[in-house]
Design a protein around this motif. Structure first.
Motif, PDB file in Angstrom:
ATOM      1  N   ILE A 246       0.596  -0.985   0.243  1.00 54.16           N
ATOM      2  CA  ILE A 246      -0.102  -0.046   0.267  1.00 54.16           C
ATOM      3  C   ILE A 246       0.903   1.146  -0.486  1.00 54.16           C
ATOM      4  N   TRP A 247       2.228   1.041   0.660  1.00 54.43           N
ATOM      5  CA  TRP A 247       3.159   2.492   0.525  1.00 54.43           C
ATOM      6  C   TRP A 247       2.939   2.813  -1.211  1.00 54.43           C
ATOM      7  N   SER A 248       3.334   1.349  -2.079  1.00 53.62           N
ATOM      8  CA  SER A 248       3.294   2.143  -3.101  1.00 53.62           C
ATOM      9  C   SER A 248       2.192   3.278  -3.686  1.00 53.62           C
ATOM     10  N   VAL A 249       0.990   3.154  -3.294  1.00 58.73           N
ATOM     11  CA  VAL A 249       0.050   4.025  -3.993  1.00 58.73           C
ATOM     12  C   VAL A 249      -0.180   5.255  -2.983  1.00 58.73           C
ATOM     13  N   ILE A 250       0.327   5.074  -1.434  1.00 55.41           N
ATOM     14  CA  ILE A 250       0.654   5.969  -0.381  1.00 55.41           C
ATOM     15  C   ILE A 250       1.605   7.647  -1.396  1.00 55.41           C
ATOM     16  N   TYR A 251       2.703   7.199  -1.875  1.00 54.14           N
ATOM     17  CA  TYR A 251       3.601   7.530  -2.047  1.00 54.14           C
ATOM     18  C   TYR A 251       3.011   8.557  -3.213  1.00 54.14           C
ATOM     19  N   LEU A 252       2.226   7.828  -3.890  1.00 55.27           N
ATOM     20  CA  LEU A 252       2.218   8.439  -5.897  1.00 55.27           C
ATOM     21  C   LEU A 252       0.884   8.990  -4.865  1.00 55.27           C
ATOM     22  N   GLY A 253       0.282   8.818  -4.647  1.00 52.76           N
ATOM     23  CA  GLY A 253      -0.303   9.579  -4.143  1.00 52.76           C
ATOM     24  C   GLY A 253      -0.540  11.104  -3.411  1.00 52.76           C
ATOM     25  N   LEU A 254       0.941  11.473  -2.950  1.00 53.48           N
ATOM     26  CA  LEU A 254       1.534  12.109  -2.370  1.00 53.48           C
ATOM     27  C   LEU A 254       2.177  12.653  -2.688  1.00 53.48           C
ATOM     28  N   VAL A 255       2.723  12.605  -3.928  1.00 52.19           N
ATOM     29  CA  VAL A 255       3.358  13.125  -4.869  1.00 52.19           C
ATOM     30  C   VAL A 255       2.417  14.090  -5.963  1.00 52.19           C
ATOM     31  N   VAL A 256       1.325  13.573  -5.955  1.00 42.15           N
ATOM     32  CA  VAL A 256       0.968  13.479  -6.740  1.00 42.15           C
ATOM     33  C   VAL A 256      -0.473  14.813  -6.068  1.00 42.15           C
ATOM     34  N   PHE A 257      -0.488  14.832  -5.017  1.00 39.47           N
ATOM     35  CA  PHE A 257      -0.826  16.079  -4.247  1.00 39.47           C
ATOM     36  C   PHE A 257       0.223  17.539  -4.102  1.00 39.47           C
ATOM     37  N   ALA A 258       1.558  16.952  -3.826  1.00 45.14           N
ATOM     38  CA  ALA A 258       2.304  17.742  -3.752  1.00 45.14           C
ATOM     39  C   ALA A 258       2.699  18.908  -5.408  1.00 45.14           C
ATOM     40  N   ILE A 259       2.091  17.863  -6.322  1.00 41.95           N
ATOM     41  CA  ILE A 259       2.336  18.037  -7.516  1.00 41.95           C
ATOM     42  C   ILE A 259       0.995  19.250  -7.790  1.00 41.95           C
ATOM     43  N   PHE A 260      -0.594  18.771  -7.339  1.00 45.59           N
ATOM     44  CA  PHE A 260      -1.908  18.944  -7.335  1.00 45.59           C
ATOM     45  C   PHE A 260      -2.071  20.726  -6.477  1.00 45.59           C
ATOM     46  N   GLN A 261      -1.149  20.645  -5.712  1.00 49.67           N
ATOM     47  CA  GLN A 261      -1.072  22.306  -4.375  1.00 49.67           C
ATOM     48  C   GLN A 261       0.030  22.816  -5.096  1.00 49.67           C
ATOM     49  N   PHE A 262       1.061  22.476  -6.192  1.00 49.54           N
ATOM     50  CA  PHE A 262       1.888  23.557  -6.714  1.00 49.54           C
ATOM     51  C   PHE A 262       1.164  24.443  -7.550  1.00 49.54           C
ATOM     52  N   LEU A 263       0.162  23.641  -8.248  1.00 47.94           N
ATOM     53  CA  LEU A 263      -0.030  24.276 -10.024  1.00 47.94           C
ATOM     54  C   LEU A 263      -0.484  25.637  -9.846  1.00 47.94           C
ATOM     55  N   PRO A 264      -0.514  26.810  -9.982  1.00 47.37           N
ATOM     56  CA  PRO A 264      -0.789  28.025  -9.976  1.00 47.37           C
ATOM     57  C   PRO A 264      -2.570  28.298  -9.848  1.00 47.37           C
ATOM     58  N   SER A 265      -3.715  27.365 -10.477  1.00 49.95           N
ATOM     59  CA  SER A 265      -4.495  27.508 -10.450  1.00 49.95           C
ATOM     60  C   SER A 265      -5.418  27.336  -8.622  1.00 49.95           C
ATOM     61  N   HIS A 266      -4.194  26.427  -7.768  1.00 46.07           N
ATOM     62  CA  HIS A 266      -4.245  26.246  -6.659  1.00 46.07           C
ATOM     63  C   HIS A 266      -3.818  27.123  -5.617  1.00 46.07           C
ATOM     64  N   ALA A 267      -2.828  27.346  -6.398  1.00 42.78           N
ATOM     65  CA  ALA A 267      -2.202  28.729  -5.154  1.00 42.78           C
ATOM     66  C   ALA A 267      -2.817  29.359  -3.411  1.00 42.78           C
ATOM     67  N   THR A 268      -3.987  29.533  -4.495  1.00 36.47           N
ATOM     68  CA  THR A 268      -4.917  30.422  -3.014  1.00 36.47           C
ATOM     69  C   THR A 268      -5.503  28.937  -2.194  1.00 36.47           C
ATOM     70  N   ASP A 269      -5.811  28.394  -2.519  1.00 32.64           N
ATOM     71  CA  ASP A 269      -6.818  27.500  -2.442  1.00 32.64           C
ATOM     72  C   ASP A 269      -6.872  27.339  -1.011  1.00 32.64           C
ATOM     73  N   PRO A 270      -8.107  27.829   0.181  1.00 32.27           N
ATOM     74  CA  PRO A 270      -8.214  27.966   1.223  1.00 32.27           C
ATOM     75  C   PRO A 270      -7.856  26.623   1.914  1.00 32.27           C
ATOM     76  N   ARG A 271      -8.294  25.695   0.989  1.00 31.73           N
ATOM     77  CA  ARG A 271      -8.402  24.252   1.497  1.00 31.73           C
ATOM     78  C   ARG A 271      -7.032  23.914   1.823  1.00 31.73           C
ATOM     79  N   LEU A 272      -6.576  24.517   0.781  1.00 35.51           N
ATOM     80  CA  LEU A 272      -5.170  23.277   0.710  1.00 35.51           C
ATOM     81  C   LEU A 272      -4.169  24.661   1.056  1.00 35.51           C
TER      82      LEU A 272
END
Length: 284
Positions: A72-98
């Motif tokens: 399951i760690w492979s899935v978790i690590y992949l998900g965390l990388v995707v999360f890091a990229i998602f929060q980095f995108l300019p369109s999500h820069a000011t998202d209060p949830r992030l």
């Protein structure tokens, strides 16, 4: 992207703190995950099951999950990388949830790397402290996500699901770590000892699954992912006890029942009143 999510992100003003957060979380995630992968044996490090005198091996205690569980760690690590990229995108820069959760998720990744380092050093009691803090940090992140349910499928898949899987797995890992640490300090302890205590811990695990998932029910993706991960860990404890050593039919059945409870709870406690009120993508 869902228009509600876009509006939520663009209404706020971009600040230097947002830029610092996005870069720090992205770089920190890469470093933390790479370090954790090395520490787990992926690039020559000692595998966790061989560290600390084998205290966390799949056959060390009655509550040790079978080796397959750790995939399951492979899935978790992949998900965390995707999360890091998602929060980095300019369109999500000011998202209060992030804004509210990104630092907590980064802290959890760093704590995981610290936990692996502590285990490699053979400091079992220190590992219990670290993993308990890790579980608490993830609980805070998950609760903050649940406070404002996701408004798009992208958020569900890139934010709620990774955090939920991570939290659920760490709940099971915390119980297994505590049990292994206590067992390692008992003279003459055998892997099959403590059937009654193991069953009691599994009852606690089932109760925690219900309590945690119920507290996160405002986000279906988050609560389901958490329940699934807890069920995954418990199921592989059951599999280990029924098909491998140390064998225990009683513990195997108890773990299996606890896994079923964890898997069913997200659907049993789902607050359907959120449909159409706080979840824009839910059926109207």
């Amino acid at each position: 992207m869902n228009t509600t999510s876009s509006t939520r992100s663009t209404e706020a003003t971009l600040t230097s703190a947002d830029t610092a957060r996005r870069w720090t979380v992205l770089i920190g995630a890469i470093v933390a995950i790479a370090g954790a992968a090395w520490g787990s044996g992926a690039f020559g490090g000692t595998p966790i099951q061989d560290a600390a005198g084998g205290a966390l091996a799949a056959d060390a205690t009655l509550l040790a999950p079978a080796s397959t569980a750790f995939s399951i760690w492979s899935v978790i690590y992949l998900g965390l990388v995707v999360f890091a990229i998602f929060q980095f995108l300019p369109s999500h820069a000011t998202d209060p949830r992030l804004r509210a959760t990104s630092w907590w998720v980064l802290a959890s990744m760093l704590l995981n790397a610290v936990w692996i380092g502590v285990i490699q050093a053979g400091w079992l009691w220190a590992s219990v402290v670290v993993i308990a803090v890790l579980a608490a940090v993830l609980a805070v992140a998950a609760k903050r996500l649940a406070t404002t349910p996701p408004s798009s499928w992208a958020e569900r898949l890139t934010t709620d699901v990774p955090v939920g899987l991570y939290l659920g797995w760490v709940v099971v890992a915390t119980l297994a770590d505590i049990t292994a640490t206590i067992a390692s300090g008992i003279d003459g302890f055998a892997p099959g000892d403590g059937v009654g205590i193991a069953i009691a811990v599994l009852v606690v695990a089932a109760a925690l699954a219900v309590a945690i998932v119920r507290g996160l029910r405002a986000s279906a993706a988050l609560s389901i992912a958490t329940g699934v991960a807890i069920a995954w860990g418990l199921w592989w404890i059951a599999s280990g006890r029924l098909t491998d050593s140390p064998e225990s039919v009683a513990v195997g059945w108890a773990a299996g029942l606890a896994a079923i409870i964890a898997l069913a709870t997200p659907f049993a406690v789902r607050d359907w009143s959120y449909i159409g009120r706080k979840d824009p993508l839910a059926p109207q």
